[in-house]
Design an enzyme around this catalytic site. Structure first.
Site, PDB file in Angstrom:
ATOM      1  N   LEU A  56      -4.276  -1.181  -9.483  1.00  0.00           N
ATOM      2  CA  LEU A  56      -4.066  -0.595  -8.154  1.00  0.00           C
ATOM      3  C   LEU A  56      -4.339  -1.700  -7.135  1.00  0.00           C
ATOM      4  O   LEU A  56      -5.370  -2.381  -7.223  1.00  0.00           O
ATOM      5  CB  LEU A  56      -5.014   0.583  -7.919  1.00  0.00           C
ATOM      6  CG  LEU A  56      -4.928   1.759  -8.921  1.00  0.00           C
ATOM      7  CD1 LEU A  56      -5.998   2.809  -8.598  1.00  0.00           C
ATOM      8  CD2 LEU A  56      -3.537   2.391  -8.901  1.00  0.00           C
ATOM      9  N   ILE A  82      -8.388  -3.973 -10.290  1.00  0.00           N
ATOM     10  CA  ILE A  82      -8.115  -4.204  -8.874  1.00  0.00           C
ATOM     11  C   ILE A  82      -7.107  -5.343  -8.725  1.00  0.00           C
ATOM     12  O   ILE A  82      -7.351  -6.467  -9.179  1.00  0.00           O
ATOM     13  CB  ILE A  82      -9.424  -4.567  -8.112  1.00  0.00           C
ATOM     14  CG1 ILE A  82     -10.507  -3.514  -8.357  1.00  0.00           C
ATOM     15  CG2 ILE A  82      -9.124  -4.713  -6.620  1.00  0.00           C
ATOM     16  CD1 ILE A  82     -10.162  -2.113  -7.912  1.00  0.00           C
ATOM     17  N   LYS A  83      -5.980  -5.016  -8.102  1.00  0.00           N
ATOM     18  CA  LYS A  83      -4.921  -6.008  -7.944  1.00  0.00           C
ATOM     19  C   LYS A  83      -5.099  -6.684  -6.586  1.00  0.00           C
ATOM     20  O   LYS A  83      -5.136  -6.013  -5.541  1.00  0.00           O
ATOM     21  CB  LYS A  83      -3.567  -5.308  -8.032  1.00  0.00           C
ATOM     22  CG  LYS A  83      -2.441  -6.191  -8.507  1.00  0.00           C
ATOM     23  CD  LYS A  83      -1.222  -5.340  -8.804  1.00  0.00           C
ATOM     24  CE  LYS A  83      -0.046  -6.191  -9.212  1.00  0.00           C
ATOM     25  NZ  LYS A  83       1.198  -5.419  -9.240  1.00  0.00           N
ATOM     26  N   ILE A  84      -5.229  -7.991  -6.619  1.00  0.00           N
ATOM     27  CA  ILE A  84      -5.547  -8.748  -5.397  1.00  0.00           C
ATOM     28  C   ILE A  84      -4.570  -9.919  -5.256  1.00  0.00           C
ATOM     29  O   ILE A  84      -4.374 -10.680  -6.209  1.00  0.00           O
ATOM     30  CB  ILE A  84      -7.004  -9.282  -5.473  1.00  0.00           C
ATOM     31  CG1 ILE A  84      -7.977  -8.103  -5.476  1.00  0.00           C
ATOM     32  CG2 ILE A  84      -7.300 -10.246  -4.335  1.00  0.00           C
ATOM     33  CD1 ILE A  84      -9.430  -8.483  -5.369  1.00  0.00           C
TER      34      ILE A  84
END
Ligand code: G3P
Length: 216
Positions: A56, A82-84
């Site tokens: 996400l 966590i997509k960063i």
């Protein structure tokens, strides 16, 4: 090679899951927007329906905002990644979150050095976008080859997650190069099982079977 679906569409994800070969899901703001539903609804459903990792993406572009958003996204479930994006603040946030044991998928990777820094910051996954490089006449798969080699040279544990996949050839090459994961749009997942000779061969077997009745 692990197979993720690159989608926020619940029906597509369910169909891919039913195929029995789905290892995880990646989403991005564009994919969520395409569903016409709220992020909250979509994220909750996907996280609950899939056993594997679900990426996400944060929307903040500053360090503090990314950390705050990551804390919120983690509440959806234990399988959230966590997509960063690979910008400077993203790298710092990756380091902080990874040090806390939170899995980060660094997205929008277009160069080997971005990938090396992501690994040094402790990212669980690096997402090089092969299709978008091909689109500007650069060789997307060459980037995968280089990253796999660099990670192997220095024994980085970050998994190479091939993204922006446009066709089955991207997957054949990814597997040949030893990429850990590929995230694939549903249309391409379906293409993977298609071969005209399979269809022709099956028709022939079924036609011949009518000549020699077979029980069961
Ligand atoms: O999830 C990120 C990536 O796979 C996007 O692909 O087709 O929009 O370049 P694409």
């Amino acid at each position: 090679m692990k197979l993720f679906i690159d989608s926020a569409d619940i029906r597509e994800i369910q169909e891919a899951k039913d195929m029995g070969v789905l290892d995880g899901v990646t989403t991005n703001p564009s994919l969520v927007a395409k569903t016409g539903r709220t992020f909250e609804e979509v994220a909750q459903e996907i996280v609950e329906m899939v056993d594997g990792p679900v990426s996400l993406e944060v929307l903040a572009t500053d360090y503090d905002g990314m950390i705050r958003e990551a804390e919120e996204l983690m509440k959806y479930g234990d399988n959230v990644v966590i997509k960063i994006p690979l910008i400077l603040d993203g790298l710092k946030a990756t380091k902080t979150l990874s040090d806390q044991g939170i899995k980060v998928n660094n997205t929008l990777c277009f160069s080997p050095m971005q990938a090396m820094l992501a690994a040094k910051a402790g990212a669980a996954y690096i997402s090089p976008f092969v299709g978008r490089l091909d689109d500007i006449s650069q060789d997307g798969m060459e980037l995968i080859d280089t990253i796999v080699q660099i990670y192997s040279n220095y024994m980085f544990e970050t998994e190479v997650l091939v993204a922006s996949v446009r066709n089955p050839i991207h997957l054949v090459e990814s597997a040949r190069m030893g990429a850990d994961v590929a995230t694939v749009p549903f249309g391409v997942i379906k293409q993977l099982m298609k071969h005209p000779l399979t269809d022709i061969g099956l028709q022939k077997f079924l036609a011949d079977a009518k000549k020699t009745p077979q029980k069961g």
